[in-house]
Scaffold this motif. Sequence first.
Motif, PDB file in Angstrom:
ATOM      1  N   ALA A 233       0.904  -0.723  -0.562  1.00 14.12           N
ATOM      2  CA  ALA A 233      -0.360   0.298   0.051  1.00 14.12           C
ATOM      3  C   ALA A 233       0.941   1.182  -0.021  1.00 14.12           C
ATOM      4  N   THR A 234       2.384   1.227   0.324  1.00 14.12           N
ATOM      5  CA  THR A 234       2.905   1.758   0.827  1.00 14.12           C
ATOM      6  C   THR A 234       3.004   2.592  -0.873  1.00 14.12           C
ATOM      7  N   VAL A 235       3.652   1.725  -1.009  1.00 17.39           N
ATOM      8  CA  VAL A 235       4.798   1.225  -2.731  1.00 17.39           C
ATOM      9  C   VAL A 235       3.605   2.275  -3.310  1.00 17.39           C
ATOM     10  N   ALA A 236       2.441   1.563  -3.762  1.00 16.70           N
ATOM     11  CA  ALA A 236       1.232   1.984  -4.205  1.00 16.70           C
ATOM     12  C   ALA A 236       0.766   3.848  -4.188  1.00 16.70           C
ATOM     13  N   ALA A 237       0.641   4.437  -3.390  1.00 14.87           N
ATOM     14  CA  ALA A 237       0.477   5.741  -2.819  1.00 14.87           C
ATOM     15  C   ALA A 237       1.702   6.732  -2.443  1.00 14.87           C
ATOM     16  N   LEU A 238       3.135   6.180  -2.864  1.00 17.19           N
ATOM     17  CA  LEU A 238       4.021   7.112  -2.966  1.00 17.19           C
ATOM     18  C   LEU A 238       4.304   6.824  -4.382  1.00 17.19           C
ATOM     19  N   GLU A 239       3.788   6.095  -5.378  1.00 21.16           N
ATOM     20  CA  GLU A 239       4.698   6.162  -6.206  1.00 21.16           C
ATOM     21  C   GLU A 239       2.970   6.832  -7.533  1.00 21.16           C
ATOM     22  N   ARG A 240       1.859   7.088  -6.626  1.00 25.58           N
ATOM     23  CA  ARG A 240       0.834   7.269  -7.406  1.00 25.58           C
ATOM     24  C   ARG A 240       1.098   9.249  -6.854  1.00 25.58           C
ATOM     25  N   SER A 255       9.821   5.101  11.603  1.00 25.71           N
ATOM     26  CA  SER A 255      10.883   4.571  13.052  1.00 25.71           C
ATOM     27  C   SER A 255      11.471   3.299  12.655  1.00 25.71           C
ATOM     28  N   VAL A 256      11.733   2.568  13.229  1.00 24.86           N
ATOM     29  CA  VAL A 256      12.270   1.263  12.740  1.00 24.86           C
ATOM     30  C   VAL A 256      11.404   0.039  13.803  1.00 24.86           C
ATOM     31  N   GLY A 257      10.119   0.635  13.792  1.00 28.40           N
ATOM     32  CA  GLY A 257       9.476  -0.658  14.025  1.00 28.40           C
ATOM     33  C   GLY A 257       9.086  -1.267  12.834  1.00 28.40           C
ATOM     34  N   ASP A 258       8.561  -2.535  13.408  1.00 28.86           N
ATOM     35  CA  ASP A 258       8.394  -3.246  12.693  1.00 28.86           C
ATOM     36  C   ASP A 258       7.299  -3.119  11.298  1.00 28.86           C
ATOM     37  N   HIS A 259       6.533  -1.705  11.562  1.00 29.21           N
ATOM     38  CA  HIS A 259       5.316  -1.174  10.635  1.00 29.21           C
ATOM     39  C   HIS A 259       5.842  -0.004   9.184  1.00 29.21           C
ATOM     40  N   ASP A 260       6.884   0.302   9.765  1.00 33.60           N
ATOM     41  CA  ASP A 260       7.249   1.485   9.490  1.00 33.60           C
ATOM     42  C   ASP A 260       8.335   0.797   7.839  1.00 33.60           C
ATOM     43  N   HIS A 261       7.608   1.729   6.749  1.00 31.82           N
ATOM     44  CA  HIS A 261       7.288   0.586   5.516  1.00 31.82           C
ATOM     45  C   HIS A 261       7.820   1.655   4.784  1.00 31.82           C
ATOM     46  N   VAL A 262       7.789   3.394   5.194  1.00 36.07           N
ATOM     47  CA  VAL A 262       8.617   4.644   3.807  1.00 36.07           C
ATOM     48  C   VAL A 262       9.574   4.269   3.749  1.00 36.07           C
ATOM     49  N   LYS A 263      10.767   3.817   4.525  1.00 39.86           N
ATOM     50  CA  LYS A 263      11.762   3.569   3.333  1.00 39.86           C
ATOM     51  C   LYS A 263      11.853   2.279   2.868  1.00 39.86           C
ATOM     52  N   GLU A 267      13.315   2.486  -1.406  1.00 37.61           N
ATOM     53  CA  GLU A 267      13.946   1.457  -1.708  1.00 37.61           C
ATOM     54  C   GLU A 267      12.968   0.692  -3.526  1.00 37.61           C
ATOM     55  N   ARG A 268      11.764   0.311  -3.286  1.00 33.91           N
ATOM     56  CA  ARG A 268      11.364  -0.277  -4.100  1.00 33.91           C
ATOM     57  C   ARG A 268      10.775   0.198  -5.511  1.00 33.91           C
ATOM     58  N   LEU A 269      10.687   1.606  -5.001  1.00 40.00           N
ATOM     59  CA  LEU A 269      10.461   2.583  -6.492  1.00 40.00           C
ATOM     60  C   LEU A 269      11.983   2.796  -6.689  1.00 40.00           C
ATOM     61  N   ARG A 270      13.236   2.458  -6.449  1.00 37.75           N
ATOM     62  CA  ARG A 270      14.404   2.599  -6.843  1.00 37.75           C
ATOM     63  C   ARG A 270      14.662   4.181  -6.904  1.00 37.75           C
ATOM     64  N   GLN A 290      14.442  10.349  -2.367  1.00 40.18           N
ATOM     65  CA  GLN A 290      14.511  11.179  -4.140  1.00 40.18           C
ATOM     66  C   GLN A 290      13.941   9.649  -4.553  1.00 40.18           C
ATOM     67  N   VAL A 291      13.192  10.346  -5.740  1.00 41.05           N
ATOM     68  CA  VAL A 291      12.104   9.535  -6.645  1.00 41.05           C
ATOM     69  C   VAL A 291      11.666  10.364  -7.741  1.00 41.05           C
ATOM     70  N   GLY A 292      12.816   9.205  -8.873  1.00 39.58           N
ATOM     71  CA  GLY A 292      12.773  10.563  -9.714  1.00 39.58           C
ATOM     72  C   GLY A 292      13.523  11.892 -10.009  1.00 39.58           C
ATOM     73  N   GLY A 293      14.255  12.477  -9.055  1.00 39.68           N
ATOM     74  CA  GLY A 293      14.787  13.632  -9.206  1.00 39.68           C
ATOM     75  C   GLY A 293      13.864  14.227  -8.390  1.00 39.68           C
ATOM     76  N   LYS A 294      13.035  13.846  -7.678  1.00 40.62           N
ATOM     77  CA  LYS A 294      11.471  14.332  -6.681  1.00 40.62           C
ATOM     78  C   LYS A 294      11.772  13.756  -5.069  1.00 40.62           C
ATOM     79  N   PRO A 295      11.930  15.399  -4.701  1.00 35.95           N
ATOM     80  CA  PRO A 295      12.151  15.190  -2.766  1.00 35.95           C
ATOM     81  C   PRO A 295      11.271  14.538  -2.632  1.00 35.95           C
TER      82      PRO A 295
END
Length: 402
Positions: A233-240, A255-263, A267-270, A290-295
């Motif tokens: 869900a995080t990857v899909a939201a960020l991609e959009r 944070s470093v919690g088990d449910h912290d998926h932003v980092k 990475e998945r979005l390269r 940075q994803v595709g030159g955008k912060p």
Amino acid sequence: MLSLEEAVERSLAAAPLPGTETVPLAGATGRFAAADANTNVSLPGFDNSAMDGYAVRSADLNGATPESPVDLKCLGVIPAGAQPADTLGEGTCMRIFTGSPIPQGANAVIMQEDCSTVPGEDGTVRCNDSVKPWENIRLKGEDVREGDLVVAAGARITAGTIGLLAATGHDSIEVGLRPKVGLVATGSELVEPPSGLKPGEIYESNRALLASVVARTNGLPILYPIVPDSLDATVAALERAFAENDAVVTSGGVSVGDHDHVKPAIERLRGSLDFWKVAVKPGKPFVLGQVGGKPLFGLPGNPVSALVTFLLLVRPALLKMQGAAEWRLAKRPGRLADELANRGDRRHFVRVTIDAKGLVWNAGGQRSHMLGSLAEANGLVDLPPESRLAKGDPVDVLLFEE
Ligand code: AMP
Ligand code: MG
């Protein structure tokens, strides 16, 4: 841990330079000039009267007083907007109004309050006072000279700048584009207000809060649906959000919690990723990606931490993206009405209220989940580690509200 100054530098470095657009002056308030603008007219554009009265030769009125007035022959009237044809010779004057051009031969204006009419003598003006050379005359170019810089690249457009630009013949100005900023909130506990809460759920507040400060920073906030704590869900939201915006701001999940998926999602979005613990309180975990030159600015989830890290680290970058020369928060000097203490080892940005007299009050509970004091506060005091300030001490308040 990264120092705040280092973190700001990195954040600024991640901000792409702005595109520009030309906008009508009236809608340019708060935007940033994309280029220097020089004027090709002077202000005033010609010598003109500062008063309603009579254009005179000051030498004619030498020694004039109510007891020994000087009478001048009035050659005519110069309304504002007219170009006087006559030249004043000795013993003559012309009726003149504020802003009317000074006629040839005149070198002063006597206020109408210092003049009277002469009974039975139409066209004679009695002057009851003397005037110094150039008295009551606004000289060509004394305000702004042809060729002067009227707005510098990177300057914030204010009402005054708009007035100056219009007065020097501009009707529009080239400014940096307002960045579109996607706002993504992560957390499976978050619920869209005002729907009902199940046990353990809370209302999502960071998107609305961040939208407000993004808009105050001239950005165009775009809110995305709440993202549950799942990597997909995080990857899909960020991609959009990246596809539709110039920058993305997330809250929570860094944070470093088990449910912290932003980092992992970045990475998945390269994208590239920089994770910092910035040495400030509130707001330690912060992600710059940075994803595709955008912060991407990954803020902590606690609302106060999110706002403080936005103000300290994201706001400068959003300003730079619009071409702003200045990105620091304004400081207002004040005097403490309450004691402030920082027992920790990180700089504490304490929520305070500064009043119109410059008295600075502690805004209330200072923990990073506490919104009550945030709503009271209009500024922050940067309190060094292990420090204490007493009542009456001078402080600088970083203003984030009027
Ligand atoms: P996190 O950074 O995801 O670990 O969240 C830290 C704290 O902030 C938790 O108590 C979250 O419930 C809360 N929080 C996270 N995101 C939000 C949000 N968008 N609105 C309100 N509270 C939030
Ligand atoms: Mg969370």
